[in-house]
Design a protein around this motif. Structure first.
Motif, PDB file in Angstrom:
ATOM      1  N   UNK A  92       0.924  -0.937   0.218  1.00  0.00           N
ATOM      2  CA  UNK A  92      -0.286  -0.573   0.446  1.00  0.00           C
ATOM      3  C   UNK A  92       0.863   1.333  -0.005  1.00  0.00           C
ATOM      4  N   UNK A  93      -0.045   2.165  -0.183  1.00  0.00           N
ATOM      5  CA  UNK A  93       0.868   3.782  -0.560  1.00  0.00           C
ATOM      6  C   UNK A  93       1.744   3.886   1.239  1.00  0.00           C
ATOM      7  N   UNK A  94       1.206   2.963   2.744  1.00  0.00           N
ATOM      8  CA  UNK A  94       1.585   3.831   3.442  1.00  0.00           C
ATOM      9  C   UNK A  94       2.961   2.769   3.779  1.00  0.00           C
ATOM     10  N   UNK A  95       2.869   2.119   2.875  1.00  0.00           N
ATOM     11  CA  UNK A  95       3.973   0.641   3.358  1.00  0.00           C
ATOM     12  C   UNK A  95       5.020   0.966   2.506  1.00  0.00           C
ATOM     13  N   UNK A  96       6.217   0.994   3.085  1.00  0.00           N
ATOM     14  CA  UNK A  96       7.658   0.825   2.773  1.00  0.00           C
ATOM     15  C   UNK A  96       8.097  -0.384   2.596  1.00  0.00           C
ATOM     16  N   UNK A  97       8.929  -1.031   1.423  1.00  0.00           N
ATOM     17  CA  UNK A  97       9.590  -2.035   1.686  1.00  0.00           C
ATOM     18  C   UNK A  97      11.065  -1.882   1.845  1.00  0.00           C
ATOM     19  N   UNK A  98      11.757  -2.503   3.036  1.00  0.00           N
ATOM     20  CA  UNK A  98      12.638  -2.773   3.516  1.00  0.00           C
ATOM     21  C   UNK A  98      13.889  -3.963   3.132  1.00  0.00           C
ATOM     22  N   UNK A  99      14.446  -4.953   2.628  1.00  0.00           N
ATOM     23  CA  UNK A  99      14.257  -6.023   2.248  1.00  0.00           C
ATOM     24  C   UNK A  99      15.741  -6.882   2.515  1.00  0.00           C
ATOM     25  N   UNK A 100      16.658  -7.306   2.596  1.00  0.00           N
ATOM     26  CA  UNK A 100      17.276  -7.517   3.286  1.00  0.00           C
ATOM     27  C   UNK A 100      18.021  -9.893   2.408  1.00  0.00           C
ATOM     28  N   UNK A 101      18.871  -9.976   1.656  1.00  0.00           N
ATOM     29  CA  UNK A 101      18.985 -11.455   1.398  1.00  0.00           C
ATOM     30  C   UNK A 101      20.386 -11.661   1.748  1.00  0.00           C
ATOM     31  N   UNK A 102      20.635 -12.966   2.133  1.00  0.00           N
ATOM     32  CA  UNK A 102      21.735 -13.508   1.946  1.00  0.00           C
ATOM     33  C   UNK A 102      22.871 -13.598   0.739  1.00  0.00           C
ATOM     34  N   UNK A 103      23.857 -13.823   0.696  1.00  0.00           N
ATOM     35  CA  UNK A 103      24.001 -14.055  -0.626  1.00  0.00           C
ATOM     36  C   UNK A 103      23.966 -15.770  -1.569  1.00  0.00           C
ATOM     37  N   UNK A 104      22.876 -16.222  -0.738  1.00  0.00           N
ATOM     38  CA  UNK A 104      22.816 -18.395  -1.210  1.00  0.00           C
ATOM     39  C   UNK A 104      21.543 -17.399  -1.994  1.00  0.00           C
ATOM     40  N   UNK A 105      20.321 -16.749  -0.933  1.00  0.00           N
ATOM     41  CA  UNK A 105      18.780 -16.772  -1.332  1.00  0.00           C
ATOM     42  C   UNK A 105      18.459 -15.698  -2.273  1.00  0.00           C
ATOM     43  N   UNK A 106      19.258 -14.292  -2.174  1.00  0.00           N
ATOM     44  CA  UNK A 106      19.593 -12.850  -2.946  1.00  0.00           C
ATOM     45  C   UNK A 106      18.562 -13.243  -4.395  1.00  0.00           C
ATOM     46  N   UNK A 107      17.904 -12.620  -4.818  1.00  0.00           N
ATOM     47  CA  UNK A 107      17.093 -13.024  -6.156  1.00  0.00           C
ATOM     48  C   UNK A 107      18.236 -12.480  -7.414  1.00  0.00           C
ATOM     49  N   UNK A 108      19.066 -13.749  -7.975  1.00  0.00           N
ATOM     50  CA  UNK A 108      19.665 -13.014  -9.667  1.00  0.00           C
ATOM     51  C   UNK A 108      19.308 -13.162 -10.551  1.00  0.00           C
ATOM     52  N   UNK A 109      19.535 -13.171 -11.237  1.00  0.00           N
ATOM     53  CA  UNK A 109      19.590 -12.943 -12.591  1.00  0.00           C
ATOM     54  C   UNK A 109      20.120 -14.571 -13.103  1.00  0.00           C
ATOM     55  N   UNK A 110      19.814 -14.258 -14.644  1.00  0.00           N
ATOM     56  CA  UNK A 110      20.589 -16.026 -15.658  1.00  0.00           C
ATOM     57  C   UNK A 110      21.728 -15.088 -15.635  1.00  0.00           C
ATOM     58  N   UNK A 111      23.183 -16.173 -16.409  1.00  0.00           N
ATOM     59  CA  UNK A 111      24.154 -15.956 -16.181  1.00  0.00           C
ATOM     60  C   UNK A 111      23.945 -14.082 -17.984  1.00  0.00           C
ATOM     61  N   UNK A 112      24.571 -13.795 -17.670  1.00  0.00           N
ATOM     62  CA  UNK A 112      24.845 -12.416 -18.269  1.00  0.00           C
ATOM     63  C   UNK A 112      23.692 -12.003 -19.200  1.00  0.00           C
ATOM     64  N   UNK A 113      22.117 -11.769 -18.359  1.00  0.00           N
ATOM     65  CA  UNK A 113      20.672 -11.159 -18.278  1.00  0.00           C
ATOM     66  C   UNK A 113      21.272  -9.892 -17.651  1.00  0.00           C
ATOM     67  N   UNK A 114      19.896  -8.747 -17.725  1.00  0.00           N
ATOM     68  CA  UNK A 114      20.119  -7.379 -17.903  1.00  0.00           C
ATOM     69  C   UNK A 114      19.249  -8.558 -16.595  1.00  0.00           C
ATOM     70  N   UNK A 115      19.012  -7.056 -15.651  1.00  0.00           N
ATOM     71  CA  UNK A 115      18.740  -7.492 -13.679  1.00  0.00           C
ATOM     72  C   UNK A 115      17.590  -5.898 -14.092  1.00  0.00           C
ATOM     73  N   UNK A 116      15.908  -6.335 -13.938  1.00  0.00           N
ATOM     74  CA  UNK A 116      15.072  -4.837 -14.232  1.00  0.00           C
ATOM     75  C   UNK A 116      14.711  -4.877 -12.053  1.00  0.00           C
TER      76      UNK A 116
END
Length: 119
Positions: free
Chosen positions: A78-102
């Protein structure tokens, strides 16, 4: 014999701990943006990952982290909510090899702060 079993167990644990780490190549950010973010493809065999993400918007919104066109993380807020998110190296969202991330925020005046790594 018991000492030998303990020794083998310790070797197995050390091997598993080593297998559960990534060899970072470089750092991404930290960076701030007020519009959607494009992180360039890093090169053959290298992947972009995001491990810190902080987003606010003045409207109800969805945050999407994309591997090319495939969503690797999404959350609606919602507009009143902010997102603060941390991941460790193993669980971090990653792109495929040589791919653009958005990083895309769907609505409102936004502030995006992020950092990550390549491996």
């Amino acid at each position: 014999m018991r000492g030998f079993k303990v020794f083998l167990f310790m070797i197995v644990l050390a091997t598993l701990a080593q297998a559960a780490t990534l060899q970072r190549r470089s750092r991404i950010g930290p960076t701030r943006a007020t519009a959607s973010v494009t992180i360039a493809a890093p090169g053959a065999g290298v992947r972009n990952c995001i491990n810190e993400l902080d987003v606010t918007s003045d409207a109800a919104y969805t945050v999407n982290v994309l591997d090319g066109g495939t969503t690797v993380y999404a959350v609606a807020l919602s507009s009143a909510a902010g997102l603060v998110r941390s991941w460790d190296d193993i669980s971090a969202p990653c792109a495929s090899a040589n791919a653009i991330m958005y990083i895309n925020v769907t609505a409102g005046n936004m502030n995006i702060s992020y950092s990550g790594f390549t491996y």
